[in-house]
Motif scaffolding. Structure first.
Motif, PDB file in Angstrom:
ATOM      1  N   ALA A 120       0.971  -1.402   0.012  1.00  0.00           N
ATOM      2  CA  ALA A 120      -0.077  -0.008   0.093  1.00  0.00           C
ATOM      3  C   ALA A 120       0.966   1.261  -0.165  1.00  0.00           C
ATOM      4  O   ALA A 120       0.690   2.283  -0.818  1.00  0.00           O
ATOM      5  N   ALA A 121       1.854   1.302   0.719  1.00  0.00           N
ATOM      6  CA  ALA A 121       2.819   2.488   0.807  1.00  0.00           C
ATOM      7  C   ALA A 121       3.432   2.786  -0.590  1.00  0.00           C
ATOM      8  O   ALA A 121       3.305   3.711  -0.969  1.00  0.00           O
ATOM      9  N   MET A 122       3.961   1.515  -1.095  1.00  0.00           N
ATOM     10  CA  MET A 122       4.508   1.671  -2.466  1.00  0.00           C
ATOM     11  C   MET A 122       3.390   2.045  -3.624  1.00  0.00           C
ATOM     12  O   MET A 122       3.671   2.952  -4.330  1.00  0.00           O
ATOM     13  N   LEU A 123       2.231   1.515  -3.475  1.00  0.00           N
ATOM     14  CA  LEU A 123       1.236   2.186  -4.508  1.00  0.00           C
ATOM     15  C   LEU A 123       0.762   3.622  -4.121  1.00  0.00           C
ATOM     16  O   LEU A 123       0.369   4.218  -5.308  1.00  0.00           O
ATOM     17  N   ARG A 124       0.939   4.176  -2.882  1.00  0.00           N
ATOM     18  CA  ARG A 124       0.499   5.509  -2.884  1.00  0.00           C
ATOM     19  C   ARG A 124       1.651   6.536  -3.608  1.00  0.00           C
ATOM     20  O   ARG A 124       1.143   7.566  -3.867  1.00  0.00           O
ATOM     21  N   GLU A 125       2.557   5.883  -3.766  1.00  0.00           N
ATOM     22  CA  GLU A 125       3.716   6.719  -4.532  1.00  0.00           C
ATOM     23  C   GLU A 125       3.823   6.588  -5.734  1.00  0.00           C
ATOM     24  O   GLU A 125       4.066   7.245  -6.862  1.00  0.00           O
ATOM     25  N   HIS A 126       3.502   5.231  -6.444  1.00  0.00           N
ATOM     26  CA  HIS A 126       3.698   4.858  -7.682  1.00  0.00           C
ATOM     27  C   HIS A 126       2.533   4.070  -8.181  1.00  0.00           C
ATOM     28  O   HIS A 126       2.523   3.185  -9.092  1.00  0.00           O
ATOM     29  N   GLY A 127       1.503   4.311  -7.954  1.00  0.00           N
ATOM     30  CA  GLY A 127       0.182   3.721  -8.096  1.00  0.00           C
ATOM     31  C   GLY A 127      -0.144   3.571  -9.714  1.00  0.00           C
ATOM     32  O   GLY A 127      -0.634   2.396 -10.359  1.00  0.00           O
ATOM     33  N   MET A 158      -3.153  -2.143  -8.230  1.00  0.00           N
ATOM     34  CA  MET A 158      -4.081  -1.258  -7.362  1.00  0.00           C
ATOM     35  C   MET A 158      -5.566  -1.942  -7.230  1.00  0.00           C
ATOM     36  O   MET A 158      -6.221  -1.780  -6.249  1.00  0.00           O
ATOM     37  N   ALA A 159      -6.048  -2.461  -8.453  1.00  0.00           N
ATOM     38  CA  ALA A 159      -7.452  -3.256  -8.496  1.00  0.00           C
ATOM     39  C   ALA A 159      -7.544  -4.267  -7.619  1.00  0.00           C
ATOM     40  O   ALA A 159      -8.724  -4.263  -6.781  1.00  0.00           O
ATOM     41  N   ALA A 160      -6.580  -5.153  -7.777  1.00  0.00           N
ATOM     42  CA  ALA A 160      -6.691  -6.414  -6.666  1.00  0.00           C
ATOM     43  C   ALA A 160      -6.513  -5.935  -5.163  1.00  0.00           C
ATOM     44  O   ALA A 160      -7.296  -6.696  -4.565  1.00  0.00           O
ATOM     45  N   MET A 161      -5.634  -4.898  -5.096  1.00  0.00           N
ATOM     46  CA  MET A 161      -5.626  -4.315  -3.652  1.00  0.00           C
ATOM     47  C   MET A 161      -6.898  -3.953  -3.030  1.00  0.00           C
ATOM     48  O   MET A 161      -7.281  -3.998  -1.920  1.00  0.00           O
ATOM     49  N   GLY A 162      -7.480  -3.203  -4.085  1.00  0.00           N
ATOM     50  CA  GLY A 162      -9.020  -2.586  -3.733  1.00  0.00           C
ATOM     51  C   GLY A 162      -9.955  -3.563  -3.413  1.00  0.00           C
ATOM     52  O   GLY A 162     -10.776  -3.503  -2.421  1.00  0.00           O
ATOM     53  N   GLU A 163      -9.891  -4.722  -4.284  1.00  0.00           N
ATOM     54  CA  GLU A 163     -10.971  -5.728  -4.010  1.00  0.00           C
ATOM     55  C   GLU A 163     -10.547  -6.494  -2.772  1.00  0.00           C
ATOM     56  O   GLU A 163     -11.472  -7.101  -1.948  1.00  0.00           O
ATOM     57  N   ALA A 164      -9.159  -6.686  -2.633  1.00  0.00           N
ATOM     58  CA  ALA A 164      -8.868  -7.324  -1.207  1.00  0.00           C
ATOM     59  C   ALA A 164      -9.345  -6.650   0.134  1.00  0.00           C
ATOM     60  O   ALA A 164      -9.646  -7.438   0.958  1.00  0.00           O
ATOM     61  N   GLY A 165      -9.479  -5.409  -0.039  1.00  0.00           N
ATOM     62  CA  GLY A 165      -9.761  -4.734   1.110  1.00  0.00           C
ATOM     63  C   GLY A 165     -11.088  -4.873   1.519  1.00  0.00           C
ATOM     64  O   GLY A 165     -11.453  -4.594   2.650  1.00  0.00           O
ATOM     65  N   GLN A 166     -11.858  -5.384   0.632  1.00  0.00           N
ATOM     66  CA  GLN A 166     -13.295  -5.747   0.902  1.00  0.00           C
ATOM     67  C   GLN A 166     -13.466  -7.083   1.624  1.00  0.00           C
ATOM     68  O   GLN A 166     -14.854  -7.331   1.932  1.00  0.00           O
TER      69      GLN A 166
END
Length: 212
Positions: free
Chosen positions: A165-172, A179-187
């Motif tokens: 998540a920290a890396m995606l905030r900088e280089h998403g 990004m899409a997979a992490m967003g769904e995983a958060g659900q």
């Protein structure tokens, strides 16, 4: 001041317990004949009356740490293998050094063989070759070992998720699929061990179904 009592007699169980205590606290590299003897209040040469060397010491420790296999109470081959896999994971997580101890050429003990026997008993009667039955339990054990090793290295799912998540905030913008997979995983993400275990057994079940 009272007199010091006699040293407790050495036994294989006591030697294994001392070695396990060292390995649990400091890792397998800290285990040696000399160190374990010192923990017991004996000389290294005293241990050689019971064990030829470190390889046999580690094998004895592994036998005691992993222990006897569980009695599988779940019905059916799949539920039985699920229970077997979870129990094996528990033993590895309790003694992370056991993962390293099971790598390479080494002596095998009756407890470790019994774990294999119990798992193979649940595959009896299925349309699988002997090599496939052995590969099945090797795959299940390897999956558990990998997840236990991850837990031992303190790189759990939560820590890994935070790092990503920290890396995606900088280089998403560079990683849209992640990004899409992490967003769904958060659900609602599942545990890696359970997910992997289910997929392994799904594949085995599909193979058994085709051959049946």
């Amino acid at each position: 001041m009272g007199k010091r009592g006699p040293k407790p007699a050495l036994s294989l169980t006591g030697i294994a317990d001392a070695g396990i205590a060292v390995a649990d606290a400091e890792g397998l590299a800290a285990v040696s004949m000399q160190r374990v003897a010192a923990e017991l209040g004996y000389t290294k040469m005293s241990l050689y009356r019971y064990l030829p060397g470190k390889a046999e010491l580690v094998a004895l420790m592994l036998e005691q740490a992993i222990g006897e296999p569980p009695e599988l109470t779940s019905q059916g081959w799949r539920a039985g293998l699920e229970q077997w896999s979870r129990k094996l994971l528990e033993r590895y997580v309790a003694h992370p050094w056991a993962i390293e101890a099971t790598v390479g050429q080494r002596p095998l003990g009756p407890y470790e063989m019994s774990w294999m026997e119990v798992a193979l008993s649940r595959l009896e009667g299925l349309p699988l070759k002997g090599s496939e039955r052995l590969d099945t339990i090797a795959t299940l054990a390897g999956h558990g070992r990998m997840l236990a090793q991850q837990a031992a290295s303190m790189v759990g799912e939560a820590e890994m998720t935070q790092a990503i998540a920290a890396m995606l905030r900088e280089h998403g913008e560079r990683f849209p699929h992640l990004m899409a997979a992490m967003g769904e995983a958060g659900q609602g993400a599942g545990q890696a061990f359970e997910f992997g275990l289910a997929r392994i057994l799904d594949g085995l079940e599909a193979l058994v179904s085709r051959r049946s």
